[in-house]
Design a protein around this motif. Structure first.
Motif, PDB file in Angstrom:
ATOM      1  N   LEU A  92      20.707  27.872 -41.603  1.00 54.64           N
ATOM      2  CA  LEU A  92      19.321  28.292 -41.446  1.00 54.64           C
ATOM      3  C   LEU A  92      19.182  29.241 -40.266  1.00 54.64           C
ATOM      4  CD1 LEU A  92      16.307  27.896 -42.277  1.00 54.64           C
ATOM      5  CD2 LEU A  92      16.244  25.975 -40.670  1.00 54.64           C
ATOM      6  N   GLU A  93      19.816  28.921 -39.147  1.00 53.09           N
ATOM      7  CA  GLU A  93      19.752  29.784 -37.970  1.00 53.09           C
ATOM      8  C   GLU A  93      20.337  31.159 -38.261  1.00 53.09           C
ATOM      9  OE1 GLU A  93      20.104  26.417 -34.399  1.00 53.09           O
ATOM     10  OE2 GLU A  93      21.741  27.812 -34.779  1.00 53.09           O
ATOM     11  N   LEU A  94      21.481  31.170 -38.928  1.00 50.21           N
ATOM     12  CA  LEU A  94      22.153  32.438 -39.188  1.00 50.21           C
ATOM     13  C   LEU A  94      21.320  33.332 -40.093  1.00 50.21           C
ATOM     14  CD1 LEU A  94      25.797  31.135 -39.678  1.00 50.21           C
ATOM     15  CD2 LEU A  94      24.909  32.425 -37.744  1.00 50.21           C
ATOM     16  N   VAL A  95      20.686  32.749 -41.077  1.00 51.15           N
ATOM     17  CA  VAL A  95      19.868  33.534 -42.005  1.00 51.15           C
ATOM     18  C   VAL A  95      18.617  34.074 -41.321  1.00 51.15           C
ATOM     19  CG1 VAL A  95      18.452  33.382 -44.094  1.00 51.15           C
ATOM     20  CG2 VAL A  95      20.726  32.365 -44.064  1.00 51.15           C
ATOM     21  N   LEU A  96      18.032  33.306 -40.404  1.00 54.37           N
ATOM     22  CA  LEU A  96      16.777  33.701 -39.770  1.00 54.37           C
ATOM     23  C   LEU A  96      16.957  34.724 -38.653  1.00 54.37           C
ATOM     24  CD1 LEU A  96      14.888  30.267 -39.554  1.00 54.37           C
ATOM     25  CD2 LEU A  96      14.519  32.139 -41.171  1.00 54.37           C
ATOM     26  N   ALA A  97      18.182  34.884 -38.157  1.00 51.42           N
ATOM     27  CA  ALA A  97      18.411  35.885 -37.107  1.00 51.42           C
ATOM     28  C   ALA A  97      18.139  37.284 -37.667  1.00 51.42           C
ATOM     29  CB  ALA A  97      19.844  35.795 -36.593  1.00 51.42           C
ATOM     30  N   ARG A  98      17.475  38.121 -36.870  1.00 53.95           N
ATOM     31  CA  ARG A  98      17.163  39.483 -37.305  1.00 53.95           C
ATOM     32  C   ARG A  98      17.698  40.476 -36.275  1.00 53.95           C
ATOM     33  NH1 ARG A  98      12.341  40.905 -37.006  1.00 53.95           N
ATOM     34  NH2 ARG A  98      11.321  39.085 -36.079  1.00 53.95           N
ATOM     35  N   HIS A  99      18.303  41.552 -36.800  1.00 54.29           N
ATOM     36  CA  HIS A  99      18.848  42.608 -35.949  1.00 54.29           C
ATOM     37  C   HIS A  99      18.297  43.953 -36.401  1.00 54.29           C
ATOM     38  CE1 HIS A  99      21.701  39.272 -35.663  1.00 54.29           C
ATOM     39  NE2 HIS A  99      22.102  39.777 -34.504  1.00 54.29           N
ATOM     40  N   ASP A 100      18.285  44.921 -35.474  1.00 55.14           N
ATOM     41  CA  ASP A 100      17.871  46.261 -35.879  1.00 55.14           C
ATOM     42  C   ASP A 100      19.052  46.988 -36.503  1.00 55.14           C
ATOM     43  OD1 ASP A 100      19.537  47.161 -33.828  1.00 55.14           O
ATOM     44  OD2 ASP A 100      17.892  47.567 -32.438  1.00 55.14           O
ATOM     45  N   LYS A 101      18.834  48.240 -36.879  1.00 50.70           N
ATOM     46  CA  LYS A 101      19.875  48.986 -37.594  1.00 50.70           C
ATOM     47  C   LYS A 101      21.109  49.236 -36.741  1.00 50.70           C
ATOM     48  CE  LYS A 101      17.670  53.431 -36.482  1.00 50.70           C
ATOM     49  NZ  LYS A 101      17.066  54.669 -37.070  1.00 50.70           N
ATOM     50  N   ASN A 102      20.943  49.087 -35.427  1.00 49.55           N
ATOM     51  CA  ASN A 102      22.084  49.265 -34.522  1.00 49.55           C
ATOM     52  C   ASN A 102      22.770  47.947 -34.183  1.00 49.55           C
ATOM     53  OD1 ASN A 102      21.619  52.084 -34.279  1.00 49.55           O
ATOM     54  ND2 ASN A 102      19.974  51.669 -32.802  1.00 49.55           N
ATOM     55  N   GLY A 103      22.296  46.863 -34.798  1.00 53.05           N
ATOM     56  CA  GLY A 103      22.903  45.564 -34.552  1.00 53.05           C
ATOM     57  C   GLY A 103      22.341  44.819 -33.364  1.00 53.05           C
ATOM     58  N   GLN A 104      21.317  45.383 -32.714  1.00 47.49           N
ATOM     59  CA  GLN A 104      20.726  44.698 -31.572  1.00 47.49           C
ATOM     60  C   GLN A 104      19.821  43.567 -32.036  1.00 47.49           C
ATOM     61  OE1 GLN A 104      21.462  45.405 -28.265  1.00 47.49           O
ATOM     62  NE2 GLN A 104      23.014  46.707 -29.238  1.00 47.49           N
ATOM     63  N   LEU A 105      19.879  42.446 -31.325  1.00 49.91           N
ATOM     64  CA  LEU A 105      19.120  41.264 -31.717  1.00 49.91           C
ATOM     65  C   LEU A 105      17.622  41.495 -31.554  1.00 49.91           C
ATOM     66  CD1 LEU A 105      19.459  38.221 -32.559  1.00 49.91           C
ATOM     67  CD2 LEU A 105      19.217  37.695 -30.136  1.00 49.91           C
ATOM     68  N   LEU A 106      16.864  41.227 -32.610  1.00 44.31           N
ATOM     69  CA  LEU A 106      15.414  41.295 -32.572  1.00 44.31           C
ATOM     70  C   LEU A 106      14.793  39.906 -32.538  1.00 44.31           C
ATOM     71  CD1 LEU A 106      14.741  44.112 -35.207  1.00 44.31           C
ATOM     72  CD2 LEU A 106      14.730  44.324 -32.711  1.00 44.31           C
ATOM     73  N   ALA A 107      15.367  38.975 -33.286  1.00 41.06           N
ATOM     74  CA  ALA A 107      14.835  37.608 -33.347  1.00 41.06           C
ATOM     75  C   ALA A 107      16.008  36.639 -33.375  1.00 41.06           C
ATOM     76  CB  ALA A 107      13.951  37.406 -34.576  1.00 41.06           C
ATOM     77  N   SER A 108      16.030  35.720 -32.439  1.00 38.53           N
ATOM     78  CA  SER A 108      17.077  34.708 -32.372  1.00 38.53           C
ATOM     79  C   SER A 108      16.953  33.753 -33.552  1.00 38.53           C
ATOM     80  CB  SER A 108      16.954  33.931 -31.055  1.00 38.53           C
ATOM     81  OG  SER A 108      17.535  32.658 -31.153  1.00 38.53           O
ATOM     82  N   GLY A 109      18.048  33.544 -34.263  1.00 38.02           N
ATOM     83  CA  GLY A 109      18.028  32.591 -35.370  1.00 38.02           C
ATOM     84  C   GLY A 109      17.713  31.186 -34.903  1.00 38.02           C
ATOM     85  N   ALA A 110      18.267  30.800 -33.751  1.00 39.60           N
ATOM     86  CA  ALA A 110      17.979  29.476 -33.207  1.00 39.60           C
ATOM     87  C   ALA A 110      16.503  29.350 -32.856  1.00 39.60           C
ATOM     88  CB  ALA A 110      18.854  29.210 -31.982  1.00 39.60           C
ATOM     89  N   GLY A 111      15.929  30.407 -32.278  1.00 41.24           N
ATOM     90  CA  GLY A 111      14.520  30.383 -31.909  1.00 41.24           C
ATOM     91  C   GLY A 111      13.610  30.320 -33.126  1.00 41.24           C
ATOM     92  N   GLU A 112      13.945  31.089 -34.163  1.00 37.66           N
ATOM     93  CA  GLU A 112      13.122  31.082 -35.372  1.00 37.66           C
ATOM     94  C   GLU A 112      13.209  29.734 -36.082  1.00 37.66           C
ATOM     95  OE1 GLU A 112      11.008  33.598 -36.438  1.00 37.66           O
ATOM     96  OE2 GLU A 112      11.462  34.268 -34.410  1.00 37.66           O
ATOM     97  N   ALA A 113      14.390  29.117 -36.054  1.00 38.51           N
ATOM     98  CA  ALA A 113      14.526  27.793 -36.672  1.00 38.51           C
ATOM     99  C   ALA A 113      13.743  26.749 -35.886  1.00 38.51           C
ATOM    100  CB  ALA A 113      16.002  27.401 -36.760  1.00 38.51           C
ATOM    101  N   ALA A 114      13.813  26.817 -34.557  1.00 35.26           N
ATOM    102  CA  ALA A 114      13.058  25.879 -33.723  1.00 35.26           C
ATOM    103  C   ALA A 114      11.558  26.022 -33.961  1.00 35.26           C
ATOM    104  CB  ALA A 114      13.389  26.110 -32.248  1.00 35.26           C
ATOM    105  N   ARG A 115      11.116  27.241 -34.185  1.00 32.22           N
ATOM    106  CA  ARG A 115       9.689  27.492 -34.430  1.00 32.22           C
ATOM    107  C   ARG A 115       9.192  26.724 -35.660  1.00 32.22           C
ATOM    108  NH1 ARG A 115       7.169  33.511 -35.643  1.00 32.22           N
ATOM    109  NH2 ARG A 115       4.965  32.962 -35.400  1.00 32.22           N
ATOM    110  N   LEU A 116      10.057  26.515 -36.634  1.00 40.07           N
ATOM    111  CA  LEU A 116       9.658  25.834 -37.870  1.00 40.07           C
ATOM    112  C   LEU A 116       9.346  24.357 -37.648  1.00 40.07           C
ATOM    113  CD1 LEU A 116      12.270  27.415 -40.305  1.00 40.07           C
ATOM    114  CD2 LEU A 116       9.855  28.022 -40.067  1.00 40.07           C
ATOM    115  N   LEU A 117       9.739  23.815 -36.504  1.00 42.66           N
ATOM    116  CA  LEU A 117       9.447  22.413 -36.211  1.00 42.66           C
ATOM    117  C   LEU A 117       8.045  22.227 -35.631  1.00 42.66           C
ATOM    118  CD1 LEU A 117      12.869  21.397 -34.596  1.00 42.66           C
ATOM    119  CD2 LEU A 117      12.056  20.841 -36.894  1.00 42.66           C
ATOM    120  N   PHE A 118       7.367  23.324 -35.314  1.00 43.92           N
ATOM    121  CA  PHE A 118       6.033  23.263 -34.725  1.00 43.92           C
ATOM    122  C   PHE A 118       4.979  23.599 -35.777  1.00 43.92           C
ATOM    123  CE2 PHE A 118       8.668  23.563 -31.037  1.00 43.92           C
ATOM    124  CZ  PHE A 118       7.978  22.903 -30.035  1.00 43.92           C
TER     125      PHE A 118
END
Length: 479
Positions: free
Chosen positions: A274-300
């Motif tokens: 779930l974390e790996l799928v939710l991680a988002r990067h821009d076209k240059n591979g830079q992290l836009l959204a942490s997969g761990a953070g997006e998964a944690a958000r789903l618990l709230f």
């Protein structure tokens, strides 16, 4: 608060979420385990630290990293001596003015119970120094002739220590309230470290994509005992014109759920997927959204109901997205969904009979299995449409002479409009797909994973849940 209520210590953590977050920040800055352990000497040291940091930020040039801390202060105290457009630009003059905010109460003056803790206070503060106490767009709620709210020295220092213990951005702050004080302290301690980074490096010096929810979930996980404990995040901006407050909460069983997931290899695998799928990067591979953070958000869960559901996200990954999951990975995600339903929502439905009927119909009905799966997907979350499909499947299988293992009682919770019905329909869909995959029913175009890609994914799945205990989540790659 009654006039008779007094605080036994110079500082206490009250039930007010902003004061409480500031009190924990003071405890961390003062090197104490709890706010109640703070001494007058500790308050002196913390106040001196606040004055130094605030005055440095207030005179910093806009192009420097130190100016980012001024942006934080402006979002919380927009009319204060440190943030007002007419503030003095001389650091020494500003320090003197700021030090006056935290002087010891002169009890020879008339005293009133502190607004927060009830301690006798001779100083009154208004909205320019207290975050979220009225705005320029609101009528003043103070009684006529009253200059402000009484605030004792400890609570005044806590009010300005707030951004140290909060998860902050350039325009907002988020604080945590939890039934377990250890989680509150862990949240504050992590954010104090982050505040130091912001002062020295600015926001650009931080790893992108982290979230307040991730820090909060890590804090709850740090309890380790799996104690039931509800948590609330209060996010706000104390803007002059458009202030806002958003409240999200976890259920009490979240620490138990996290302990269960960490203690089981397949559940851990499901969460990491779930974390790996939710991680988002821009076209240059830079992290836009942490997969761990997006998964944690789903618990709230948001107070206004506008929040994503963990079950809905898992349903999408398993049923609505075009991803090709291996048998093991689909089973891990399905098991994660059922464990969440059981531990968090108190659900333990037996969906195998109805899922078997739907799987039998997809596999043996007229037409091709892929078309029937698409037909099921279109009705899977509708009570009426699902009931119609179950009726068609029942008749089709019966006319073909195939056994039908589901009874009307098995159907009932899935086709009625009642609490938890939609969650059961999502879990049903996950079970149907798992049965089809276990049977080897071809419902999609198979795509063999590249060996290098598969090996990389397996390496990522071996990393810790919820990332490392800092903001380094950039190992999250797209799967």
């Amino acid at each position: 608060m009654s006039a008779s209520t007094t605080a036994a210590a110079p500082l206490s953590a009250t039930s007010h979420p902003l004061q409480r977050a500031g009190a924990w920040a003071v405890a961390v800055l003062g090197g104490r385990e709890t706010p109640q352990e703070i001494t007058e000497a500790d308050l002196d040291a913390v106040a001196s630290r606040l004055v130094g940091d605030v005055s440095t930020a207030a005179v910093a040039a806009k192009e420097t990293a130190a100016y980012d801390w001024w942006k934080v202060l402006f979002a919380l105290y927009p009319n204060s001596k440190a943030t007002h457009s007419k503030r003095p630009r001389d650091k020494a003059t500003l320090r003197e003015a700021l030090a006056e905010l935290f002087v010891t109460d002169d009890l020879h003056k008339p005293a009133h119970p502190c607004t927060f803790c009830g301690t006798p206070a001779a100083v009154v503060w208004a909205k320019s120094t207290l975050p979220m106490f009225d705005t320029n767009k609101a009528l003043n709620t103070l009684p006529p002739g009253i200059a402000g709210w009484p605030v004792c020295r400890g609570c005044r220092i806590a009010a300005w220590a707030l951004p140290y213990g909060a998860w902050i951005t350039a325009g907002s702050a988020t604080v945590l309230s939890c039934e377990e004080e250890a989680a509150e302290r862990a949240f504050a301690a992590r954010n104090v470290r982050r505040a130091r980074q912001i002062m020295h490096l600015g926001f650009d010096g931080l790893v992108a994509g982290a979230r307040a929810e991730l820090v909060a979930v890590r804090a709850m996980r740090s309890l380790r005992t799996g104690l039931p404990a509800a948590a609330t995040l209060w996010s706000f901006k104390n803007d002059n014109q458009e202030p806002w407050l958003r409240v999200t909460r976890t259920r009490r069983a979240v620490p138990v759920f996290l302990a269960t997931v960490e203690g089981n290899a397949e559940l851990s695998r499901g969460w990491r997927l779930l974390e790996l799928v939710l991680a988002r990067h821009d076209k240059n591979g830079q992290l836009l959204a942490s997969g761990a953070g997006e998964a944690a958000r789903l618990l709230f869960e948001a107070e206004d109901g506008r929040s994503r559901s963990l079950l809905r996200q898992l349903h999408y990954l398993l049923h609505a997205s075009e991803r090709h999951w291996s048998t093991r990975n689909r089973a891990a995600l399905t098991r994660l969904a059922f464990t969440y339903a059981k531990e968090i929502l108190g659900m333990n439905p037996d969906l195998k009979p109805v899922a078997t009927v739907v799987a039998d119909w997809i596999e043996h009905g007229s037409g091709n299995p892929r078309g029937r799966l698409a037909e099921y997907r279109n009705v899977a979350l509708s009570d009426y449409k699902l009931g119609t499909l179950l009726m068609q499947a029942h008749f089709r299988l019966t006319l073909d002479g195939r056994p039908v293992v589901a009874s009307p009682e098995d159907w009932r919770p899935l086709i009625q409009q009642r609490p938890r019905a939609w969650e059961q329909r999502m879990l049903l869909a996950a079970t149907v797909l798992q049965i089809l995959q276990e049977r080897g029913v071809a419902v999609s175009e198979a795509r063999a994973a590249e060996p290098d890609e598969e090996a990389r994914t397996e390496r990522l799945l071996e990393q810790p849940l919820l990332g490392l205990d800092d903001d380094d989540d950039d190992e999250m790659g797209a799967v």
